[in-house]
Motif scaffolding. Structure first.
Motif, PDB file in Angstrom:
ATOM      1  N   GLY A 104       0.828  -1.199   0.000  1.00 57.37           N
ATOM      2  CA  GLY A 104       0.000   0.000   0.000  1.00 57.37           C
ATOM      3  C   GLY A 104       0.861   1.247   0.000  1.00 57.37           C
ATOM      4  N   LEU A 105       0.646   2.115  -0.970  1.00 53.38           N
ATOM      5  CA  LEU A 105       1.438   3.343  -1.088  1.00 53.38           C
ATOM      6  C   LEU A 105       0.633   4.589  -0.737  1.00 53.38           C
ATOM      7  CD1 LEU A 105       3.322   2.503  -4.409  1.00 53.38           C
ATOM      8  CD2 LEU A 105       4.098   2.139  -2.064  1.00 53.38           C
ATOM      9  N   GLY A 106      -0.633   4.404  -0.305  1.00 56.59           N
ATOM     10  CA  GLY A 106      -1.458   5.550   0.089  1.00 56.59           C
ATOM     11  C   GLY A 106      -1.622   6.550  -1.029  1.00 56.59           C
ATOM     12  N   SER A 107      -1.444   7.821  -0.690  1.00 57.02           N
ATOM     13  CA  SER A 107      -1.627   8.890  -1.683  1.00 57.02           C
ATOM     14  C   SER A 107      -0.271   9.480  -2.096  1.00 57.02           C
ATOM     15  CB  SER A 107      -2.538   9.984  -1.135  1.00 57.02           C
ATOM     16  OG  SER A 107      -1.977  10.547   0.032  1.00 57.02           O
ATOM     17  N   THR A 108       0.680   8.607  -2.355  1.00 55.95           N
ATOM     18  CA  THR A 108       2.014   9.014  -2.806  1.00 55.95           C
ATOM     19  C   THR A 108       1.912   9.874  -4.067  1.00 55.95           C
ATOM     20  OG1 THR A 108       2.951   6.973  -1.937  1.00 55.95           O
ATOM     21  CG2 THR A 108       4.258   8.143  -3.570  1.00 55.95           C
ATOM     22  N   THR A 109       2.731  10.905  -4.168  1.00 54.78           N
ATOM     23  CA  THR A 109       2.759  11.755  -5.358  1.00 54.78           C
ATOM     24  C   THR A 109       3.634  11.107  -6.430  1.00 54.78           C
ATOM     25  OG1 THR A 109       2.526  13.738  -4.002  1.00 54.78           O
ATOM     26  CG2 THR A 109       3.336  14.047  -6.252  1.00 54.78           C
ATOM     27  N   PHE A 110       3.072  10.943  -7.614  1.00 52.96           N
ATOM     28  CA  PHE A 110       3.811  10.432  -8.768  1.00 52.96           C
ATOM     29  C   PHE A 110       3.880  11.563  -9.779  1.00 52.96           C
ATOM     30  CE2 PHE A 110       1.837   6.809  -6.750  1.00 52.96           C
ATOM     31  CZ  PHE A 110       2.907   5.937  -6.645  1.00 52.96           C
ATOM     32  N   ARG A 111       5.098  11.851 -10.257  1.00 56.13           N
ATOM     33  CA  ARG A 111       5.237  12.957 -11.204  1.00 56.13           C
ATOM     34  C   ARG A 111       6.303  12.644 -12.233  1.00 56.13           C
ATOM     35  NH1 ARG A 111       7.079  16.873  -6.458  1.00 56.13           N
ATOM     36  NH2 ARG A 111       9.054  15.901  -6.003  1.00 56.13           N
ATOM     37  N   SER A 112       6.079  13.211 -13.414  1.00 56.46           N
ATOM     38  CA  SER A 112       7.015  13.024 -14.513  1.00 56.46           C
ATOM     39  C   SER A 112       7.123  14.326 -15.284  1.00 56.46           C
ATOM     40  CB  SER A 112       6.526  11.910 -15.437  1.00 56.46           C
ATOM     41  OG  SER A 112       7.243  11.913 -16.645  1.00 56.46           O
ATOM     42  N   GLN A 113       8.293  14.944 -15.236  1.00 52.96           N
ATOM     43  CA  GLN A 113       8.491  16.181 -15.990  1.00 52.96           C
ATOM     44  C   GLN A 113       8.463  15.893 -17.489  1.00 52.96           C
ATOM     45  OE1 GLN A 113      11.974  18.425 -14.917  1.00 52.96           O
ATOM     46  NE2 GLN A 113      11.348  20.182 -16.119  1.00 52.96           N
ATOM     47  N   ALA A 114       8.904  14.694 -17.893  1.00 51.72           N
ATOM     48  CA  ALA A 114       8.927  14.348 -19.320  1.00 51.72           C
ATOM     49  C   ALA A 114       7.526  14.352 -19.920  1.00 51.72           C
ATOM     50  CB  ALA A 114       9.582  12.987 -19.519  1.00 51.72           C
ATOM     51  N   THR A 115       6.527  13.891 -19.156  1.00 54.64           N
ATOM     52  CA  THR A 115       5.151  13.881 -19.662  1.00 54.64           C
ATOM     53  C   THR A 115       4.341  15.060 -19.131  1.00 54.64           C
ATOM     54  OG1 THR A 115       4.378  12.459 -17.850  1.00 54.64           O
ATOM     55  CG2 THR A 115       5.124  11.369 -19.879  1.00 54.64           C
ATOM     56  N   VAL A 116       4.966  15.919 -18.337  1.00 56.37           N
ATOM     57  CA  VAL A 116       4.360  17.104 -17.746  1.00 56.37           C
ATOM     58  C   VAL A 116       3.084  16.724 -16.986  1.00 56.37           C
ATOM     59  CG1 VAL A 116       3.884  19.552 -18.144  1.00 56.37           C
ATOM     60  CG2 VAL A 116       5.175  18.284 -19.847  1.00 56.37           C
ATOM     61  N   ARG A 117       3.222  15.730 -16.100  1.00 57.29           N
ATOM     62  CA  ARG A 117       2.083  15.254 -15.314  1.00 57.29           C
ATOM     63  C   ARG A 117       2.510  14.955 -13.889  1.00 57.29           C
ATOM     64  NH1 ARG A 117      -2.060  12.302 -18.819  1.00 57.29           N
ATOM     65  NH2 ARG A 117      -1.471  12.986 -20.886  1.00 57.29           N
ATOM     66  N   GLY A 118       1.592  15.198 -12.986  1.00 57.90           N
ATOM     67  CA  GLY A 118       1.778  14.834 -11.596  1.00 57.90           C
ATOM     68  C   GLY A 118       0.425  14.504 -11.002  1.00 57.90           C
ATOM     69  N   ILE A 119       0.361  13.420 -10.227  1.00 59.26           N
ATOM     70  CA  ILE A 119      -0.913  12.983  -9.676  1.00 59.26           C
ATOM     71  C   ILE A 119      -0.713  12.376  -8.300  1.00 59.26           C
ATOM     72  CG2 ILE A 119      -0.832  10.712 -10.767  1.00 59.26           C
ATOM     73  CD1 ILE A 119      -3.916  11.102 -11.235  1.00 59.26           C
ATOM     74  N   GLU A 120      -1.722  12.518  -7.468  1.00 62.61           N
ATOM     75  CA  GLU A 120      -1.753  11.911  -6.138  1.00 62.61           C
ATOM     76  C   GLU A 120      -3.045  11.119  -6.017  1.00 62.61           C
ATOM     77  OE1 GLU A 120      -1.440  15.070  -3.279  1.00 62.61           O
ATOM     78  OE2 GLU A 120       0.431  15.788  -4.108  1.00 62.61           O
ATOM     79  N   PRO A 121      -3.009   9.810  -6.245  1.00 63.16           N
ATOM     80  CA  PRO A 121      -4.240   9.029  -6.099  1.00 63.16           C
ATOM     81  C   PRO A 121      -4.680   8.994  -4.634  1.00 63.16           C
ATOM     82  CG  PRO A 121      -2.366   7.574  -6.392  1.00 63.16           C
ATOM     83  CD  PRO A 121      -1.857   8.981  -6.566  1.00 63.16           C
ATOM     84  N   ASP A 122      -5.939   8.683  -4.400  1.00 62.64           N
ATOM     85  CA  ASP A 122      -6.423   8.571  -3.024  1.00 62.64           C
ATOM     86  C   ASP A 122      -5.764   7.391  -2.310  1.00 62.64           C
ATOM     87  OD1 ASP A 122      -8.220  10.758  -2.898  1.00 62.64           O
ATOM     88  OD2 ASP A 122      -9.599   9.636  -4.163  1.00 62.64           O
ATOM     89  N   GLU A 123      -5.658   6.283  -2.978  1.00 61.53           N
ATOM     90  CA  GLU A 123      -4.983   5.082  -2.484  1.00 61.53           C
ATOM     91  C   GLU A 123      -4.346   4.418  -3.689  1.00 61.53           C
ATOM     92  OE1 GLU A 123      -4.709   3.898   0.604  1.00 61.53           O
ATOM     93  OE2 GLU A 123      -6.199   5.102   1.642  1.00 61.53           O
ATOM     94  N   LEU A 133       1.070  -4.736  -6.631  1.00 63.16           N
ATOM     95  CA  LEU A 133       0.675  -6.115  -6.384  1.00 63.16           C
ATOM     96  C   LEU A 133       1.830  -7.047  -6.686  1.00 63.16           C
ATOM     97  CD1 LEU A 133      -2.893  -5.980  -7.954  1.00 63.16           C
ATOM     98  CD2 LEU A 133      -2.221  -5.575  -5.584  1.00 63.16           C
ATOM     99  N   PHE A 134       2.035  -8.022  -5.826  1.00 65.57           N
ATOM    100  CA  PHE A 134       3.031  -9.081  -5.949  1.00 65.57           C
ATOM    101  C   PHE A 134       4.452  -8.623  -5.656  1.00 65.57           C
ATOM    102  CE2 PHE A 134      -0.473 -10.065  -8.908  1.00 65.57           C
ATOM    103  CZ  PHE A 134      -1.039 -11.116  -8.198  1.00 65.57           C
ATOM    104  N   SER A 135       4.839  -7.419  -6.055  1.00 63.26           N
ATOM    105  CA  SER A 135       6.167  -6.894  -5.737  1.00 63.26           C
ATOM    106  C   SER A 135       6.097  -5.371  -5.670  1.00 63.26           C
ATOM    107  CB  SER A 135       7.192  -7.338  -6.786  1.00 63.26           C
ATOM    108  OG  SER A 135       6.894  -6.781  -8.043  1.00 63.26           O
ATOM    109  N   ASN A 136       7.052  -4.786  -4.965  1.00 65.63           N
ATOM    110  CA  ASN A 136       7.097  -3.338  -4.824  1.00 65.63           C
ATOM    111  C   ASN A 136       7.734  -2.738  -6.080  1.00 65.63           C
ATOM    112  OD1 ASN A 136       6.930  -0.816  -3.761  1.00 65.63           O
ATOM    113  ND2 ASN A 136       8.277  -1.191  -2.042  1.00 65.63           N
ATOM    114  N   LYS A 137       7.025  -1.842  -6.751  1.00 64.11           N
ATOM    115  CA  LYS A 137       7.473  -1.269  -8.020  1.00 64.11           C
ATOM    116  C   LYS A 137       7.494   0.254  -7.937  1.00 64.11           C
ATOM    117  CE  LYS A 137       4.820  -4.980 -10.056  1.00 64.11           C
ATOM    118  NZ  LYS A 137       3.561  -5.236  -9.395  1.00 64.11           N
ATOM    119  N   ASP A 138       8.072   0.880  -8.952  1.00 64.01           N
ATOM    120  CA  ASP A 138       8.099   2.349  -8.996  1.00 64.01           C
ATOM    121  C   ASP A 138       6.726   2.942  -9.272  1.00 64.01           C
ATOM    122  OD1 ASP A 138      10.812   2.407  -8.514  1.00 64.01           O
ATOM    123  OD2 ASP A 138      11.348   2.464 -10.637  1.00 64.01           O
ATOM    124  N   ILE A 139       5.941   2.261 -10.090  1.00 62.24           N
ATOM    125  CA  ILE A 139       4.600   2.715 -10.462  1.00 62.24           C
ATOM    126  C   ILE A 139       3.597   1.680  -9.948  1.00 62.24           C
ATOM    127  CG2 ILE A 139       3.068   3.297 -12.398  1.00 62.24           C
ATOM    128  CD1 ILE A 139       5.410   5.222 -12.132  1.00 62.24           C
TER     129      ILE A 139
END
Length: 139
Positions: free
Chosen positions: A94-113, A117-123
């Motif tokens: 569970g990563l909660g509402s971690t901020t994910f951002r990418s300057q290359a795609t000019v996007r940033g998002i904070e999901p609610d939760e 699954l199965f392994s810890n990944k960057d995304i």
């Protein structure tokens, strides 16, 4: 430049408003023509204030203060998912509402939760976003 100054004044008013009066309605502020630098500075300034969710999409900035109802629904969905994962013996992170951002795609998002699954990944594999109030940007 005038639109930017007016936007900053609106943002300051939005952040300083008393949000205790609103139980069922999310507070949302949307501003356009925002640079990536300003978005990152705002995230840095708000880093210790978890009551604001910030989304950025190609120059459009959305700041949301979730309502009590929003948080109640988000928490219940998260608990139900975690019970399902446990009962199904699915390893999850569970990563909660971690901020994910990418300057290359000019996007940033904070999901609610969100969950890996199965392994810890960057995304995360699964992101939950509760939408109660209409409007906002489609990140």
């Amino acid at each position: 430049m005038l639109n930017f100054v007016a936007g900053l004044q609106q943002l300051e008013k939005f952040i300083n408003e008393d949000s205790l009066g609103s139980i069922d309605g999310d507070k949302i502020l949307i501003m356009g023509d925002i640079s990536w630098h300003i978005y990152e500075q705002l995230l840095e300034d708000l880093q210790d204030n978890y009551c604001w969710r910030v989304t950025f999409l190609e120059g459009c900035l959305e700041i949301m203060s979730p309502s009590r109802r929003h948080e109640f629904i988000k928490s219940n969905i998260g608990r139900l998912l975690e019970v399902y994962f446990e009962e199904s013996r699915i390893r999850f992170y569970g990563l909660g509402s971690t901020t994910f951002r990418s300057q290359a795609t000019v996007r940033g998002i904070e999901p609610d939760e969100c969950y890996c699954l199965f392994s810890n990944k960057d995304i995360p594999d699964l992101a939950i976003e509760v939408v109660i109030t209409s409007g906002g940007i489609n990140a």
